[in-house]
Each structure stands twice: as C-alpha cells, then as structure tokens.
Design a protein around this motif. Structure first.
Motif, short mmCIF file in Angstrom:
data_model
loop_
_atom_site.label_atom_id
_atom_site.label_comp_id
_atom_site.label_asym_id
_atom_site.label_seq_id
_atom_site.Cartn_x
_atom_site.Cartn_y
_atom_site.Cartn_z
N ALA A 271 38.29 -10.52 1.59
CA ALA A 271 36.93 -11.07 1.46
C ALA A 271 36.92 -12.21 0.46
O ALA A 271 37.64 -12.18 -0.55
CB ALA A 271 35.94 -10.01 1.03
N LEU A 272 36.10 -13.21 0.75
CA LEU A 272 35.84 -14.32 -0.16
C LEU A 272 34.42 -14.18 -0.69
O LEU A 272 33.47 -14.02 0.08
CB LEU A 272 35.99 -15.66 0.56
N PHE A 273 34.27 -14.25 -2.01
CA PHE A 273 32.97 -14.23 -2.64
C PHE A 273 32.66 -15.62 -3.18
O PHE A 273 33.43 -16.16 -3.97
CB PHE A 273 32.94 -13.22 -3.80
N VAL B 47 42.87 -9.33 -6.95
CA VAL B 47 41.76 -10.27 -7.08
C VAL B 47 42.29 -11.65 -7.44
O VAL B 47 43.06 -11.80 -8.40
CB VAL B 47 40.75 -9.81 -8.14
N HIS B 48 41.89 -12.65 -6.68
CA HIS B 48 42.33 -14.03 -6.91
C HIS B 48 41.10 -14.90 -7.17
O HIS B 48 40.00 -14.60 -6.71
CB HIS B 48 43.07 -14.58 -5.68
N GLN B 49 41.31 -15.99 -7.88
CA GLN B 49 40.20 -16.90 -8.17
C GLN B 49 40.52 -18.29 -7.64
O GLN B 49 41.64 -18.80 -7.82
CB GLN B 49 39.93 -16.96 -9.67
N LEU C 132 35.06 -2.94 -4.52
CA LEU C 132 36.04 -3.25 -3.49
C LEU C 132 37.45 -3.36 -4.06
O LEU C 132 38.42 -2.95 -3.42
CB LEU C 132 35.66 -4.55 -2.78
N ALA C 133 37.56 -3.92 -5.28
CA ALA C 133 38.88 -4.03 -5.90
C ALA C 133 39.48 -2.64 -6.11
O ALA C 133 40.70 -2.44 -5.93
CB ALA C 133 38.76 -4.77 -7.23
N GLU D 54 41.65 -7.10 -0.67
CA GLU D 54 42.16 -8.37 -1.20
C GLU D 54 40.95 -9.29 -1.37
O GLU D 54 40.28 -9.63 -0.39
CB GLU D 54 43.18 -9.00 -0.27
N LEU D 55 40.70 -9.69 -2.61
CA LEU D 55 39.48 -10.43 -2.91
C LEU D 55 39.79 -11.80 -3.46
O LEU D 55 40.71 -11.98 -4.27
CB LEU D 55 38.63 -9.65 -3.93
#
Length: 339
Positions: free
Chosen positions: A3-5, A43-45, A20-21, A26-27
């Motif tokens: 997912a992309l936030f 989690v990625h930014q 979700l994490a 995979e965020l």
C-alpha cells in the motif's frame, strides 16, 4: 499486500500505518518528510511533494500497489492528479472524505451512506463533496477503482476534543476547566456528537483495504458511542478531577462573534458541530464485522490527558482565545442585566 499512503503521518493515517505494519504489509509513505517516523516493519518513505506531479511520477515509475490511500486531497484538482498518477498502478484507491459532507441542516438525525451530501456552510465540506463526485464519475465511466471513506471527529493521544477552541488547539479550554473558569459550549450543549479514537478507526479502514466489495462504494467509519457536548466536556472535567462550569452560547452568535475576531466558526459550528447526528455503521460492519468501539471517550480522554501531561510541546497556551471567551461571557452577562 502493498500500500502507498499519501501523507501517512496524521492522526488518522498513522494509526492505520502502525496497524498494517504490525500485520506484515509492505508500506510506502509519500510525504515531504517533515515528521520523524519511528515505525517497525516493512515501511518505506518516498520524500516528495504530491503536488509536484512530475517528480512523483518519476519516483513511483517502477512501483505498483494493491492500495493507494489518499489523506491530503482537498480539491478536485488533487484527485484529478491522483487519477492521472495511479490509473493502472493500483487495484484500489481510497479517498478520505468527511462525514461533515452530509446534508446540513440535517433532515434526519440518523445518518448513513445514503444520506444526501450538501453543506452550504463549510467550503471544506463542499470541496470534499466535489472530489467524491469526480471520483465516482471516474469509477462509472472508466472503472477507476475508488473507495470513499467518511470519517467524523477522530482523535488520538495528542488531542483532547472540545466543541470550540482557538488557533492553538484545545489546551486552553482544558486549562479553563482546570482553573474553574466558565467554558463556552455551543447551543444548550444537548446536541449529539460522535468521537472516534484513531486506533478504532484504523480497524474499519484496514478492513476495507483490498476488499473488492468496497470498490465503487462509500463508507462512514465512526465509533458507535454518541455523546452530547455537555457530556463530552463533563467527561474531560472528570478526567481532570474537577467540575465543569458550562456557559451555553448560541451557535449563530458564536459564528458571528468569532468572525469579527478572526475565528472562522461558521463552517465548523453551523455546518457540523451544532447538528445532532447518529451514525448507522451497518454497511461498514457487513464488510468489517470486527469494527467496534474499543476505546470509549472516557478512556480515550484519559489516554490523551496522560500523554499531553508528559509532553509539554502539546500544551499550547492561547491567551487571545482565552480573552475572547471572557469577553463573550462578559458581554452576554451584561446583556442579561440590561434586559
């Protein structure tokens, strides 16, 4: 699941990201990187300004997502940009609208997703309605996989909900309660309001993600607990170990008096908080049966009180609003004497 936030660090979105994490998603969080993230898991930014469409397109060119979650879209141009960026790159696009979009003044105090949308008092709500209409047209005409989400008043440990506050948030109102000063409550304080703790909201939202039955549909996500504004302020006073001294003032009066001193209460009061509503969440619970109120307000306010007490940066004094409240009360008391 991936997912992309867009955003991902706000009151609502951060609770969903944390949930979700912990569940192994995979965020990816796309934002300007102004807030420090302390998250466990995959989690990625992506550091980018969503309004810089070319830069975002370049940074996501090799990515696709099961869900794209939009939390900072406020104008039709925002969602038009998102449709351009994410068409063909996601199986579901979740747009965060608002429960304040429902028809005001309310035609029925029981509100569900079939309630008509119209709010002539608040531009924020009107713009969200326009966003919803554009996205649903894209779904009908071109199959864009949209899900509309309508939160009401959602809070976390950093915020204490009150009916009326100044530009620095609710801390000054809390101080007035602690100090035994009269606290302004709109109307007679009997209008109904729903408060939702963000971890409860996250349960409902996460349950819609990746759910094909949610495509092309709108869902309100709120607690099932309904309180009057008097009860909300009395609960805050209980948590402080003191008594509430309520001072009731007409919502119309507050809207006019606030405008003269730089406070835009018209939309917030007349377009939302002054209107009694009870949310019927049957539609959401059909898809997310685990949705329920786990953190009622009498618990949530204590979580917030403990956190804010330990973090002075959230104790923002507002002497201007404090003086305005005193002036409003003084003027009304004088008017009583002169009648």
């Amino acid at each position: 699941m991936k997912a992309l936030f867009i955003g991902g660090t706000g009151t609502i979105s951060m609770a969903i990201v944390r949930k979700l994490a912990s569940e192994g998603w995979e965020l990816w969080l796309l934002n300007r990187g102004h807030r420090t993230l302390d998250l466990q898991g995959n989690v990625h930014q992506i550091i980018a300004d969503i309004h810089n469409e070319d830069d975002v397109r370049e940074k996501i060119k090799d990515l696709s997502f099961d869900c794209v979650c939009e939390f900072i879209g406020y104008d039709v141009e925002d969602v038009k940009r998102d449709v351009r960026l994410f068409r063909g790159k996601t199986n579901q696009y979740l747009f965060t609208s608002t429960a304040s979009a429902y028809h005001k003044p309310s035609r029925n105090y029981i509100v569900n997703e079939g309630t008509s949308l119209a709010n002539p008092y608040w531009q924020y709500s009107s713009k969200k309605i326009a966003c919803e209409e554009y996205l649903m047209q894209e779904y009908r005409d071109n199959g864009f996989p949209v899900t509309i989400v309508r939160p009401s008043h959602t809070y976390d440990e950093r915020k204490i909900p009150v009916a009326l506050h100044g530009k620095n948030g609710s801390w000054q109102v809390v101080k007035r309660i602690k100090e035994g000063k009269p606290v302004i409550i709109p109307g007679d304080g009997s209008s109904l309001w729903t408060l939702t703790y963000n971890t409860d909201f996250a349960i409902g939202y996460a349950g819609l993600m990746g759910n094909r039955h949610a495509i092309g549909e709108a869902f309100q996500i709120t607690s099932d607990e309904t309180l009057t504004w008097n009860q909300i302020h009395e609960t805050i006073a209980d948590a402080l170990g003191t008594s509430l001294h309520a001072y009731h003032v007409s919502s119309d009066f507050l809207a006019e008096a606030g405008q003269k001193h730089g406070y835009d209460f018209r939309g917030e009061m007349l377009g939302d908080k002054a209107v009694s509503v009870v949310f019927d969440n049957t539609k959401l619970k059909r898809l997310v049966p685990e949705m329920r109120t786990n953190v009622p307000f009498h618990q949530g306010v204590r979580l917030a009180m403990d956190y804010i007490s330990a973090h002075p940066e959230y104790q923002k004094d507002d002497p201007e609003f404090d003086a305005w409240c005193d002036k409003v009360i003084s003027v009304l008391e004088k008017a009583k004497e002169e009648i």
